[in-house]
Write a protein that holds these residues in place. Structure first.
Motif, PDB file in Angstrom:
ATOM      1  N   ARG A  52       0.841  -1.205   0.000  1.00 47.46           N
ATOM      2  CA  ARG A  52       0.000   0.000   0.000  1.00 47.46           C
ATOM      3  C   ARG A  52       0.872   1.250   0.000  1.00 47.46           C
ATOM      4  N   THR A  53       2.016   1.167   0.688  1.00 57.15           N
ATOM      5  CA  THR A  53       2.868   2.358   0.779  1.00 57.15           C
ATOM      6  C   THR A  53       4.306   2.120   0.322  1.00 57.15           C
ATOM      7  N   LEU A  54       4.780   0.884   0.347  1.00 63.00           N
ATOM      8  CA  LEU A  54       6.153   0.615  -0.082  1.00 63.00           C
ATOM      9  C   LEU A  54       6.185   0.324  -1.581  1.00 63.00           C
ATOM     10  N   PRO A  55       7.195   0.799  -2.284  1.00 66.10           N
ATOM     11  CA  PRO A  55       7.360   0.416  -3.692  1.00 66.10           C
ATOM     12  C   PRO A  55       7.618  -1.086  -3.796  1.00 66.10           C
ATOM     13  N   VAL A  56       7.052  -1.708  -4.807  1.00 72.28           N
ATOM     14  CA  VAL A  56       7.147  -3.160  -4.938  1.00 72.28           C
ATOM     15  C   VAL A  56       8.603  -3.631  -5.034  1.00 72.28           C
ATOM     16  N   GLY A  57       9.441  -2.903  -5.753  1.00 75.60           N
ATOM     17  CA  GLY A  57      10.839  -3.296  -5.894  1.00 75.60           C
ATOM     18  C   GLY A  57      11.581  -3.264  -4.575  1.00 75.60           C
ATOM     19  N   ILE A  58      11.315  -2.258  -3.784  1.00 81.89           N
ATOM     20  CA  ILE A  58      11.968  -2.127  -2.479  1.00 81.89           C
ATOM     21  C   ILE A  58      11.478  -3.222  -1.537  1.00 81.89           C
ATOM     22  N   TYR A  60      10.194  -6.082  -2.265  1.00 82.65           N
ATOM     23  CA  TYR A  60      10.653  -7.399  -2.690  1.00 82.65           C
ATOM     24  C   TYR A  60      12.147  -7.591  -2.419  1.00 82.65           C
ATOM     25  N   ALA A  61      12.923  -6.541  -2.573  1.00 86.15           N
ATOM     26  CA  ALA A  61      14.354  -6.636  -2.276  1.00 86.15           C
ATOM     27  C   ALA A  61      14.576  -6.955  -0.800  1.00 86.15           C
ATOM     28  N   ILE A  62      13.832  -6.306   0.064  1.00 81.11           N
ATOM     29  CA  ILE A  62      13.952  -6.569   1.505  1.00 81.11           C
ATOM     30  C   ILE A  62      13.487  -7.982   1.815  1.00 81.11           C
ATOM     31  N   TRP A  63      12.339  -8.360   1.255  1.00 74.81           N
ATOM     32  CA  TRP A  63      11.774  -9.697   1.477  1.00 74.81           C
ATOM     33  C   TRP A  63      12.773 -10.774   1.045  1.00 74.81           C
ATOM     34  N   ALA A  64      13.234 -10.652  -0.170  1.00 77.64           N
ATOM     35  CA  ALA A  64      14.132 -11.676  -0.720  1.00 77.64           C
ATOM     36  C   ALA A  64      15.459 -11.720   0.029  1.00 77.64           C
ATOM     37  N   GLY A  65      16.034 -10.562   0.288  1.00 75.45           N
ATOM     38  CA  GLY A  65      17.327 -10.509   0.953  1.00 75.45           C
ATOM     39  C   GLY A  65      17.288 -11.100   2.344  1.00 75.45           C
ATOM     40  N   LEU A  66      16.342 -10.647   3.141  1.00 72.61           N
ATOM     41  CA  LEU A  66      16.259 -11.171   4.507  1.00 72.61           C
ATOM     42  C   LEU A  66      15.797 -12.615   4.522  1.00 72.61           C
ATOM     43  N   GLY A  67      14.914 -12.964   3.595  1.00 70.66           N
ATOM     44  CA  GLY A  67      14.450 -14.344   3.512  1.00 70.66           C
ATOM     45  C   GLY A  67      15.578 -15.313   3.221  1.00 70.66           C
ATOM     46  N   ILE A  68      16.450 -14.956   2.296  1.00 66.39           N
ATOM     47  CA  ILE A  68      17.591 -15.811   1.955  1.00 66.39           C
ATOM     48  C   ILE A  68      18.463 -16.057   3.181  1.00 66.39           C
ATOM     49  N   ILE A 101      19.926   0.162   0.202  1.00 65.01           N
ATOM     50  CA  ILE A 101      18.604   0.628  -0.251  1.00 65.01           C
ATOM     51  C   ILE A 101      17.911   1.400   0.864  1.00 65.01           C
ATOM     52  N   GLN A 102      17.920   0.838   2.058  1.00 68.75           N
ATOM     53  CA  GLN A 102      17.219   1.473   3.169  1.00 68.75           C
ATOM     54  C   GLN A 102      17.840   2.801   3.589  1.00 68.75           C
ATOM     55  N   LEU A 103      19.141   2.879   3.547  1.00 71.16           N
ATOM     56  CA  LEU A 103      19.805   4.090   4.036  1.00 71.16           C
ATOM     57  C   LEU A 103      19.928   5.192   2.988  1.00 71.16           C
ATOM     58  N   PHE A 104      20.095   4.816   1.724  1.00 67.60           N
ATOM     59  CA  PHE A 104      20.461   5.831   0.739  1.00 67.60           C
ATOM     60  C   PHE A 104      19.505   6.011  -0.428  1.00 67.60           C
ATOM     61  N   SER A 105      18.577   5.092  -0.636  1.00 66.40           N
ATOM     62  CA  SER A 105      17.701   5.205  -1.803  1.00 66.40           C
ATOM     63  C   SER A 105      16.604   6.233  -1.566  1.00 66.40           C
ATOM     64  N   ASP A 106      16.385   7.080  -2.559  1.00 65.34           N
ATOM     65  CA  ASP A 106      15.277   8.028  -2.488  1.00 65.34           C
ATOM     66  C   ASP A 106      13.931   7.341  -2.746  1.00 65.34           C
ATOM     67  N   VAL A 107      13.962   6.158  -3.320  1.00 68.72           N
ATOM     68  CA  VAL A 107      12.742   5.422  -3.610  1.00 68.72           C
ATOM     69  C   VAL A 107      12.175   4.807  -2.342  1.00 68.72           C
TER      70      VAL A 107
END
Length: 110
Positions: A52-58, A60-68, A101-107
């Motif tokens: 609803r508020t997070l961009p899908v790419g961001i 999914y990157a968090i989901w996939a990274g932490l999930g792995i 991504i979390q610290l520096f991305s404007d997205v």
């Protein structure tokens, strides 16, 4: 902030479901199989709420990274699977990417 809570629940549910796949023995054992199905259903539902508020790419990157990383840790602790150094370095790079991504991305909403 709720989006990150939804995403955290989605990640935990997905990690539980993925980790139960091995125990389900190709869906021949009832309880692990139910955990897989329920976990994935909850994970995808919570992911939709986070989108609803997070961009899908961001998200999914968090989901996939932490999930792995979390599934690999469960593999080590529960199934006694030992990753080699290239796998550990690769997972470290994935975590580093999520942090960047979390610290520096404007997205990414901070």
């Amino acid at each position: 902030m709720m989006a990150y809570l939804y995403l955290a629940v989605a990640i935990i549910a997905e990690v539980a479901a993925t980790s139960a796949l091995k125990s389900s023995q190709e869906f021949t054992r009832l309880w692990p199989s139910l955990l897989v199905i329920t976990g994935y259903a909850l994970a995808f539902y919570m992911l939709t709420l986070s989108l609803r508020t997070l961009p899908v790419g961001i998200a999914y990157a968090i989901w996939a990274g932490l999930g792995i990383v979390l599934v690999a840790l469960i593999g080590i602790l529960v199934y006694r699977e030992t990753p080699d150094w290239p796998a550990i370095v690769g997972m470290g790079m994935i975590v580093g990417g999520v942090v960047i991504i979390q610290l520096f991305s404007d997205v990414s909403p901070h």
